[in-house]
Design an enzyme around this catalytic site. Structure first.
Site, PDB file in Angstrom:
ATOM      1  N   SER A   1      -7.556   2.001  -3.667  1.00  0.00           N
ATOM      2  CA  SER A   1      -6.271   2.483  -3.153  1.00  0.00           C
ATOM      3  C   SER A   1      -5.395   3.003  -4.279  1.00  0.00           C
ATOM      4  O   SER A   1      -4.529   3.831  -4.049  1.00  0.00           O
ATOM      5  CB  SER A   1      -5.497   1.335  -2.507  1.00  0.00           C
ATOM      6  OG  SER A   1      -6.000   1.057  -1.263  1.00  0.00           O
TER       7      SER A   1
ATOM      8  N   GLU B   1       0.814  -1.220   0.000  1.00  0.00           N
ATOM      9  CA  GLU B   1       0.000   0.000   0.000  1.00  0.00           C
ATOM     10  C   GLU B   1       0.851   1.276   0.000  1.00  0.00           C
ATOM     11  O   GLU B   1       0.622   2.190  -0.783  1.00  0.00           O
ATOM     12  CB  GLU B   1      -0.917   0.005   1.234  1.00  0.00           C
ATOM     13  CG  GLU B   1      -1.818   1.205   1.341  1.00  0.00           C
ATOM     14  CD  GLU B   1      -2.927   1.182   0.301  1.00  0.00           C
ATOM     15  OE1 GLU B   1      -3.768   0.287   0.367  1.00  0.00           O
ATOM     16  OE2 GLU B   1      -2.933   2.057  -0.582  1.00  0.00           O
TER      17      GLU B   1
ATOM     18  N   ASP C   1       0.932   4.072  -3.001  1.00  0.00           N
ATOM     19  CA  ASP C   1       0.469   5.447  -2.762  1.00  0.00           C
ATOM     20  C   ASP C   1       1.555   6.470  -3.083  1.00  0.00           C
ATOM     21  O   ASP C   1       1.280   7.512  -3.687  1.00  0.00           O
ATOM     22  CB  ASP C   1       0.013   5.606  -1.300  1.00  0.00           C
ATOM     23  CG  ASP C   1      -1.124   4.662  -0.941  1.00  0.00           C
ATOM     24  OD1 ASP C   1      -1.666   4.007  -1.858  1.00  0.00           O
ATOM     25  OD2 ASP C   1      -1.453   4.558   0.257  1.00  0.00           O
TER      26      ASP C   1
END
Ligand SMILES: *[C@@H]1O[C@H](CO)[C@@H](O)[C@H](O)[C@H]1NC(C)=O
Ligand SMILES: *[C@@H]1O[C@H](CO)[C@@H](O)[C@H](O)[C@H]1NC(C)=O
Ligand SMILES: *[C@@H]1O[C@H](CO)[C@@H](O)[C@H](O)[C@H]1NC(C)=O
Ligand SMILES: *[C@@H]1O[C@H](CO)[C@@H](O)[C@H](O)[C@H]1NC(C)=O
Ligand SMILES: *[C@@H]1O[C@H](CO)[C@@H](O)[C@H](O)[C@H]1NC(C)=O
Length: 570
Positions: A484, A279, A283
């Site tokens: 995400s 993640e 990002d």
């Protein structure tokens, strides 16, 4: 004489207790799915609790946010300072004094954990907390990980405090400790090499170059150093720079991009030196890789205190830090979330209130809508699982943030994983109510009882979110999918638009939704009308012309959004 003196305080306490009975405040029937009641909490366990005091003028703050965020309003773009926001959120003197003297009378040391003084933190034993608040703090086990948290299923407030306190926290909120609060259904797949240079590889894997083509995003660097973006992370999700540098070298050979970002810490976070999960890499790679040249900060919140750590607390502490900045970041991208049902309405409202304050300060907050289709964050990915009701996610249900869903393919259709639906806590806000009503009218009786037709619709917008190529601590290239992925893409586009606005001497966009839902805002988005978000043994909500609870108003187009923003910004 001496005897009566000794007895006096005890007598006073008895009178006090008798005249200060408890009034039930919050209650839930059981812990949410996934948590099991294990045992009573040991009476000397120390809890790190906080109380939210009633704010002096929430309606005034909401009006101020509306005025600075609604194109055409005389105050559009005139964002508030930290002091101006605090004037609305500070508790009344009576509320502050009532809470502080109540704590002092019980020997409880407290500290203010917000600039306006509307949040007080104090340490209290389970024994005292059970007694003072009519609670039954117990140990609950998170089934999946075996980790334990201390919570109660109900509590009361002393009658003298009930008009002064909104909530005690954390009490009835359940989020697993030591687990990153993710809503990602990530998939890993190894790719030996790049298939072909973009745009030829774009139907197979998503990359910054493909997104630049798809959404007409400029490749030239932003020029305004005051225009910054913050990427949030939670729990132990620590970035390492070498995979990010490898990603940037490979994906953006046209620009010399360095894996350089500032770091900030909240709620007990620190430089962990050990890599987090994919993640954090996703990002940062897709903000650094798309928002070319925008200064980026990684804000890590948590883990907090072991027994009371939770997602709302990490949100309060992380975003609370930004609220008190003299110059807050103009854009914040957050690819984390949880099921709304994990939190009580009062807790969801308290966190959402902080987002309202940040909106008034001119911060665009973007959150992922979730990756479990209509089932939300609890989905295992098995769309034939049945559910009592659809599962709206949080913070997406908060009307003061921009929720981002996901699309796939060229031309774009809704990604099945894209969570969307209607909040059970927050009603549809005025900027959106006509859209949710129109969608529900065409839905007819389908799914009646599975969703709240009066609720705030989720998401607001969407962006590509499937098969993003990333690099993490593994030595191979991987692909990952989810809202995400779409959220940093949309956030980066807003950040590049702010760069141009600031360069032109105009205000940054701030809270986006009143603009996005205006005629000019929707015309600047690509309406997606194919696909749906299956879950709960249904095909889910269908994407249609106009707003829908899968792709929102649609996906971005940089030149059209920039032109629309330039036209309204002052
Ligand atoms: C907020 O900022 C002010 C001044 O910039 C500082 O005095 C105060 O301690 C800060 N409050 C919090 C809660 O961080
Ligand atoms: C990245 O670092 C190199 C030197 O290591 C430097 O020449 C280049 O200007 C940097 N690029 C940016 C965008 O800061
Ligand atoms: C944990 O709780 C203690 C006692 O209440 C407090 O002093 C400390 O600041 C808390 N730590 C964090 C990271 O919030
Ligand atoms: C974290 O600590 C490591 C080891 O001290 C250091 O090399 C690295 O630069 C630090 N990272 C950040 C972002 O501060
Ligand atoms: C799912 O729905 C189908 C009909 O659409 C039904 O036949 C099936 O029994 C349902 N599955 C479950 C687990 O309820």
């Amino acid at each position: 004489m001496l005897l009566s003196l000794i007895y006096w305080p005890i007598l006073a306490l008895t009178i006090c207790a008798a005249s200060n009975p408890l009034v039930p405040h919050e209650k839930r029937d059981a812990a949410p799915a996934g948590f099991l009641l294990s045992s009573p909490a040991s009476s000397n366990t120390m809890l790190d609790l906080r109380m939210a005091l009633k704010q002096s003028n929430v309606a005034g703050l909401e009006q101020a946010l509306h005025d600075v965020s609604t194109p055409g309003s005389p105050s559009y773009g005139k964002h508030l300072t930290s002091e101006e926001v605090a004037a609305y959120t500070k508790p009344s003197v009576e509320s502050f004094d009532a809470a502080v003297s109540w704590l002092k009378d019980r020997g409880l040391f407290h500290r203010a954990v917000s600039h306006a003084g509307d949040w007080l933190q104090f340490s209290i034993s389970v024994k005292e907390a059970n007694e003072y608040f009519g609670a039954e703090f117990s140990v609950f086990t998170h089934e999946e990980t075996g980790s334990e948290i201390v919570r109660t299923l109900e509590y009361s407030l002393p009658v003298d405090l009930k008009d002064h306190i909104k909530i005690l926290h954390p009490t009835l909120s359940f989020s697993p400790p030591n687990v990153v609060p993710k809503i990602t259904a990530s998939r890993r797949r190894h790719l030996a090499t790049r298939q072909a240079p973009p745009p030829d590889d774009c139907p197979v894997v998503e990359s910054p170059a493909c997104l630049q083509v798809k959404y007409n995003i400029p490749t030239t660097a932003a020029t305004q150093p005051s225009n910054t973006m913050t990427v949030t992370g939670f729990q132990f999700n620590w970035p390492l720079t070498f995979p990010i540098q490898a990603f940037l070298n490979f994906e953006r050979p046209d620009a010399t991009l360095n894996a350089t970002f500032d770091t900030r810490y909240a709620d007990g976070a620190k430089n962990l030196t050990l890599a987090g999960d994919s993640e954090v890499f996703l990002d940062l790679e897709y903000t650094l890789g798309i928002a070319t040249g925008v200064p980026i900060t990684y804000l890590l919140s948590g883990p907090g205190n072991s027994t009371t750590a939770d997602f709302p607390t990490m949100l309060l502490d992380g975003f609370g830090l930004l609220l008190n900045d003299t110059v807050p970041p103009q854009v914040v991208s957050t690819s984390y979330g949880a099921d709304e049902s994990n939190f009580t309405p009062a807790v969801a409202e308290a966190v959402c209130n902080l987002f309202m304050q940040l909106g008034a300060r001119g911060v665009s907050l973007l959150f992922s809508s979730g990756d479990g289709g209509v089932q939300g964050g609890t989905s295992t990915g098995d769309t034939s699982e049945t559910c009592a009701a659809f599962g709206p996610t949080f913070p997406s249900g908060c009307p003061y943030i921009t929720s981002v869903g996901a699309t796939r393919n060229i031309p774009e259709i809704a990604a099945g994983l894209s969570s969307g639906g209607f909040s059970n806590v927050f009603p549809a806000p005025s900027y959106q109510a006509a859209d949710t009503a129109a969608y529900i009218t065409q839905l007819g009786s389908t799914y009646q009882g599975l969703y709240n037709p009066a609720g705030r619709g989720i998401p607001d917008v969407s962006a590509s979110g499937v098969d993003f190529r990333i690099r993490d601590f593994h030595p191979e290239w991987e692909t990952i999918s989810g809202t995400s992925a779409s959220t940093p893409v949309f956030a980066s586009i807003i950040s590049l638009i702010n760069d141009r606005l600031i360069e032109a001497g105009k205000s940054p966009m701030g809270f986006l939704n009143p603009f996005l839902y205006s005629a000019a805002g929707r015309a600047a988005l690509n309406d997606i009308n194919q696909g749906s978000n299956p879950g709960c043994n249904t095909t889910g909500f269908a994407a249609v012309n106009g707003w829908d609870p899968v792709t929102g108003l649609g996906t971005p187009d940089f030149p059209r959004l920039l032109a629309a923003a330039m036209a309204v910004s002052v």
